[in-house]
Write a protein that holds these residues in place. Structure first.
Motif, PDB file in Angstrom:
ATOM      1  N   ASP A 223       0.182   5.913   6.989  1.00  0.00           N
ATOM      2  CA  ASP A 223       1.534   5.960   7.538  1.00  0.00           C
ATOM      3  C   ASP A 223       1.772   4.735   8.411  1.00  0.00           C
ATOM      4  N   CYS A 224       2.838   4.772   9.215  1.00  0.00           N
ATOM      5  CA  CYS A 224       3.283   3.577   9.931  1.00  0.00           C
ATOM      6  C   CYS A 224       2.246   3.051  10.922  1.00  0.00           C
ATOM      7  N   GLU A 225       1.526   3.953  11.621  1.00  0.00           N
ATOM      8  CA  GLU A 225       0.552   3.436  12.581  1.00  0.00           C
ATOM      9  C   GLU A 225      -0.652   2.822  11.866  1.00  0.00           C
ATOM     10  N   ASP A 226      -1.019   3.375  10.694  1.00  0.00           N
ATOM     11  CA  ASP A 226      -2.151   2.841   9.954  1.00  0.00           C
ATOM     12  C   ASP A 226      -1.861   1.433   9.438  1.00  0.00           C
ATOM     13  N   THR A 227      -0.678   1.240   8.845  1.00  0.00           N
ATOM     14  CA  THR A 227      -0.340  -0.086   8.312  1.00  0.00           C
ATOM     15  C   THR A 227      -0.100  -1.094   9.437  1.00  0.00           C
ATOM     16  N   SER A 228       0.410  -0.632  10.572  1.00  0.00           N
ATOM     17  CA  SER A 228       0.601  -1.539  11.710  1.00  0.00           C
ATOM     18  C   SER A 228      -0.741  -1.956  12.293  1.00  0.00           C
TER      19      SER A 228
ATOM     20  N   TYR B 236      10.210  -7.972  16.050  1.00  0.00           N
ATOM     21  CA  TYR B 236       9.919  -6.742  15.318  1.00  0.00           C
ATOM     22  C   TYR B 236       9.599  -7.071  13.858  1.00  0.00           C
ATOM     23  N   LEU B 237       8.556  -6.405  13.328  1.00  0.00           N
ATOM     24  CA  LEU B 237       8.212  -6.556  11.921  1.00  0.00           C
ATOM     25  C   LEU B 237       7.774  -5.203  11.377  1.00  0.00           C
ATOM     26  N   GLU B 238       8.521  -4.689  10.418  1.00  0.00           N
ATOM     27  CA  GLU B 238       8.264  -3.379   9.823  1.00  0.00           C
ATOM     28  C   GLU B 238       7.112  -3.477   8.825  1.00  0.00           C
ATOM     29  N   THR B 239       6.162  -2.532   8.862  1.00  0.00           N
ATOM     30  CA  THR B 239       5.001  -2.588   7.976  1.00  0.00           C
ATOM     31  C   THR B 239       5.050  -1.548   6.867  1.00  0.00           C
ATOM     32  N   THR B 240       6.066  -0.689   6.838  1.00  0.00           N
ATOM     33  CA  THR B 240       6.221   0.275   5.752  1.00  0.00           C
ATOM     34  C   THR B 240       7.424  -0.125   4.907  1.00  0.00           C
TER      35      THR B 240
ATOM     36  N   LEU C   5       0.839  -1.200   0.000  1.00  0.00           N
ATOM     37  CA  LEU C   5       0.000   0.000   0.000  1.00  0.00           C
ATOM     38  C   LEU C   5       0.871   1.247   0.000  1.00  0.00           C
ATOM     39  N   ASN C   6       0.304   2.338  -0.443  1.00  0.00           N
ATOM     40  CA  ASN C   6       1.067   3.587  -0.525  1.00  0.00           C
ATOM     41  C   ASN C   6       1.357   4.144   0.863  1.00  0.00           C
ATOM     42  N   TYR C   7       2.542   4.740   1.015  1.00  0.00           N
ATOM     43  CA  TYR C   7       2.858   5.432   2.264  1.00  0.00           C
ATOM     44  C   TYR C   7       2.522   6.907   2.099  1.00  0.00           C
ATOM     45  N   THR C   8       1.685   7.424   2.991  1.00  0.00           N
ATOM     46  CA  THR C   8       1.365   8.849   3.012  1.00  0.00           C
ATOM     47  C   THR C   8       1.373   9.323   4.452  1.00  0.00           C
ATOM     48  N   SER C   9       1.950  10.480   4.699  1.00  0.00           N
ATOM     49  CA  SER C   9       1.996  11.025   6.056  1.00  0.00           C
ATOM     50  C   SER C   9       0.619  11.542   6.449  1.00  0.00           C
ATOM     51  N   ASP C  10       0.363  11.607   7.757  1.00  0.00           N
ATOM     52  CA  ASP C  10      -0.912  12.122   8.250  1.00  0.00           C
ATOM     53  C   ASP C  10      -1.128  13.568   7.814  1.00  0.00           C
ATOM     54  N   LEU C  11      -0.065  14.365   7.883  1.00  0.00           N
ATOM     55  CA  LEU C  11      -0.185  15.780   7.539  1.00  0.00           C
ATOM     56  C   LEU C  11      -0.557  15.941   6.072  1.00  0.00           C
ATOM     57  N   GLU C  12       0.034  15.110   5.224  1.00  0.00           N
ATOM     58  CA  GLU C  12      -0.244  15.184   3.794  1.00  0.00           C
ATOM     59  C   GLU C  12      -1.647  14.709   3.458  1.00  0.00           C
ATOM     60  N   SER C  13      -2.091  13.639   4.092  1.00  0.00           N
ATOM     61  CA  SER C  13      -3.364  13.021   3.714  1.00  0.00           C
ATOM     62  C   SER C  13      -4.573  13.571   4.464  1.00  0.00           C
ATOM     63  N   SER C  14      -4.358  14.103   5.686  1.00  0.00           N
ATOM     64  CA  SER C  14      -5.504  14.541   6.485  1.00  0.00           C
ATOM     65  C   SER C  14      -5.412  15.994   6.953  1.00  0.00           C
ATOM     66  N   GLY C  15      -4.202  16.547   6.911  1.00  0.00           N
ATOM     67  CA  GLY C  15      -4.013  17.897   7.428  1.00  0.00           C
ATOM     68  C   GLY C  15      -3.721  17.949   8.908  1.00  0.00           C
ATOM     69  N   TYR C  16      -3.657  16.781   9.574  1.00  0.00           N
ATOM     70  CA  TYR C  16      -3.365  16.692  11.003  1.00  0.00           C
ATOM     71  C   TYR C  16      -2.007  16.031  11.218  1.00  0.00           C
ATOM     72  N   GLU C  17      -1.335  16.424  12.303  1.00  0.00           N
ATOM     73  CA  GLU C  17      -0.051  15.815  12.639  1.00  0.00           C
ATOM     74  C   GLU C  17      -0.220  14.341  12.990  1.00  0.00           C
ATOM     75  N   GLN C  18      -1.270  14.023  13.731  1.00  0.00           N
ATOM     76  CA  GLN C  18      -1.570  12.647  14.096  1.00  0.00           C
ATOM     77  C   GLN C  18      -3.018  12.338  13.719  1.00  0.00           C
ATOM     78  N   TYR C  19      -3.206  11.324  12.872  1.00  0.00           N
ATOM     79  CA  TYR C  19      -4.545  10.957  12.430  1.00  0.00           C
ATOM     80  C   TYR C  19      -4.592   9.448  12.192  1.00  0.00           C
ATOM     81  N   PRO C  20      -4.661   8.650  13.270  1.00  0.00           N
ATOM     82  CA  PRO C  20      -4.717   7.202  13.095  1.00  0.00           C
ATOM     83  C   PRO C  20      -6.008   6.781  12.402  1.00  0.00           C
TER      84      PRO C  20
END
Length: 363
Positions: free
Chosen positions: A175-180, A227-231, A147-162
């Motif tokens: 971003d990393c929390e969404d894919t995790s 540990y398993l990286e999701t991005t 899946l595509n990686y997009t930051s919260d700020l870029e995709s939602s306008g918020y610094e944190q947007y799980p």
């Protein structure tokens, strides 16, 4: 005449219910296969001489719905998964509060049907391809990593947007929390013991494995989670990106539980003798499990914080996930000339008590 109209609307209601149930069931199936696009090759070992790049295709079904086909590589083969998605359901998820713990996004009960279908499809694919049990988490993560990686700020306008898993799939990334969050939901549905790993400015996955694995692991309640990286892509179990190698890690277990958020509004009428306070309390369960035998306690707290001028408690209630319960405490009194503040607490079975207070006031 009125009875005829009532009978007509009753049969119309039954027809609509039947239609919606038929439509819903027709849209929740998942197609999956291994191999080249356009060929159903379940059970055949198709080894690609050149790696495929991750891609998606979309096809409209009925108004407001569409199917999306995800294509990605793992173990030298191309894998595909087709999911049904719905615009209206996505908007409902967007309207839900982000004010909840990360694990409650992963354990949310309302996308169980989709997570279950994904898990069953990936297990079917892995069985058809003859994958070892130890390879199945890698297949799951390779899907999520595509899946595509997009930051919260870029995709939602918020610094944190799980995001809830449904949102990440609908938006084809996060971003990393969404894919995790999405990964741990799928792996747990597959029967694997998985947790979230929270790092400063990052999140990953922890998978319980035998001690024979190499790489970095973290102990939690007597078990080792690797540990398993999701991005990104091609990360192995136990492999930590260099920038996070020396970062502290906090293990976040994922399980269903209630979680209460409180709010209230108070109105006070004054006299020379006393103040009379009415309090309207809003109780929202933002957890992933119902709050059983919960009670709302409302009081006017004295300045010493140990005693109360007046108090009241609700009867026992049950609050489903995402359900809102409104409770009104009327006529609480405080003698004139005394400081007080409103104190509200909700407690119950399997529920961590939640309380809030107002600023201090004086009659």
């Amino acid at each position: 005449m009125k009875s005829s109209n009532a009978l007509f609307y009753f049969f119309l209601f039954l027809y609509l219910v039947g239609f919606l149930l038929t439509w819903f069931n027709s849209e929740t199936s998942i197609d999956c296969y291994i191999g080249d696009s356009g060929e159903s090759l379940i059970g055949e070992d198709t080894v690609n001489s050149e790696p495929y790049s991750a891609s998606i295709t979309e096809e409209s079904t009925t108004p407001g719905t569409f199917s999306r086909t995800y294509s990605w590589d793992y173990e030298g083969c191309n894998w595909q998964l087709t999911l049904p998605l719905d615009n209206e359901l996505y908007e409902k998820y967007k309207s839900r509060t982000r004010n909840r713990d990360y694990d409650l996004f992963a354990s949310d009960p309302y996308d169980d049907w989709l997570i279950k279908d994904i898990a069953e499809a990936l297990l079917s694919l892995s069985k058809a391809h003859g994958l070892e049990k130890s390879q199945i988490p890698g297949l799951c993560i390779s899907f999520v990593q595509s899946l595509n990686y997009t930051s919260d700020l870029e995709s939602s306008g918020y610094e944190q947007y799980p995001r809830f898993p449904y949102e990440t799939l609908y938006e084809n990334g996060g971003d990393c929390e969404d894919t995790s969050i999405l990964s741990v939901a799928i792996l747990q549905e597959m029967g694997y013991d998985a947790v979230l790993l929270e790092l400063p400015e990052h999140m990953a996955l922890g998978v319980k494995c035998n001690n024979g694995y190499r790489g970095r692991s973290f102990e939690y309640e007597g078990s080792n989670y690797y540990y398993l990286e999701t991005t990104g892509s091609d990360w192995q179990i136990g492999e930590v990106p260099e920038e996070y190698a020396d970062q502290p890690v906090y293990v976040v277990p994922v399980y269903r539980r209630p979680m209460i958020k409180l709010d209230f509004k108070a109105q006070c009428a004054y006299s020379k003798k006393e103040g009379v306070v009415d309090i309207n309390v809003t109780v929202r369960n933002v957890g992933s499990e119902r709050a059983e035998n919960a009670t709302v306690y409302v009081a006017l707290q004295a300045e010493d914080k140990l005693s109360f001028w007046d108090e009241i408690e609700s009867s026992s209630i049950t609050i489903e996930p995402e359900e809102v319960f409104n409770y009104t405490a009327k006529g609480l009194t405080v003698p004139a000339g005394n400081k007080f503040r409103v104190y509200v607490q909700v407690s119950g079975e399997d529920l961590v008590p939640e309380n809030i207070t107002s600023a201090w006031a004086m009659i």
